[in-house]
Design an enzyme around this catalytic site. Structure first.
Site, PDB file in Angstrom:
ATOM      1  N   ARG A  21       0.836  -1.192   0.000  1.00  0.00           N
ATOM      2  CA  ARG A  21       0.000   0.000   0.000  1.00  0.00           C
ATOM      3  C   ARG A  21       0.874   1.246   0.000  1.00  0.00           C
ATOM      4  NH1 ARG A  21      -2.818  -2.856  -2.096  1.00  0.00           N
ATOM      5  NH2 ARG A  21      -4.611  -3.940  -1.290  1.00  0.00           N
ATOM      6  N   CYS A  22       0.317   2.314  -0.529  1.00  0.00           N
ATOM      7  CA  CYS A  22       0.993   3.601  -0.638  1.00  0.00           C
ATOM      8  C   CYS A  22       1.657   3.959   0.690  1.00  0.00           C
ATOM      9  CB  CYS A  22      -0.027   4.668  -1.031  1.00  0.00           C
ATOM     10  SG  CYS A  22       0.667   6.285  -1.329  1.00  0.00           S
TER      11      CYS A  22
END
Length: 81
Positions: free
Chosen positions: A18-19
């Site tokens: 995830r970012c």
């Protein structure tokens, strides 16, 4: 998967990340590549649909192709200068 993606010289599996992890992993991988080499990135984070094109533009790499019609997403990058 489209044949263009199978021609990549390098591959990065960013599934489950995830970012900002996908872009951090791309940056680390691209540093080890020679100019003009290609990288296939496979990701499932919706944020990559904006982050990867922005990363390529900011870092002077080329986003050759992307398939974001369904997950996992596929991105083909070419290392710039």
């Amino acid at each position: 998967m489209n044949d263009i993606y199978t021609q990549a010289q390098h591959q990065l599996d960013a599934l489950g990340l995830r970012c900002p992890e996908p872009v951090m992993m791309i940056r680390k991988t691209v540093r080890k590549m020679a100019e003009g080499e290609t990288l296939l990135v496979i990701a499932d984070d919706p944020a990559t649909t904006r982050d990867i094109p922005s990363f390529c533009e900011f870092m002077d790499h080329t986003l050759i192709a992307s398939d974001i019609s369904k997950t996992p997403y596929h991105y083909l990058l070419k290392k710039g200068l």
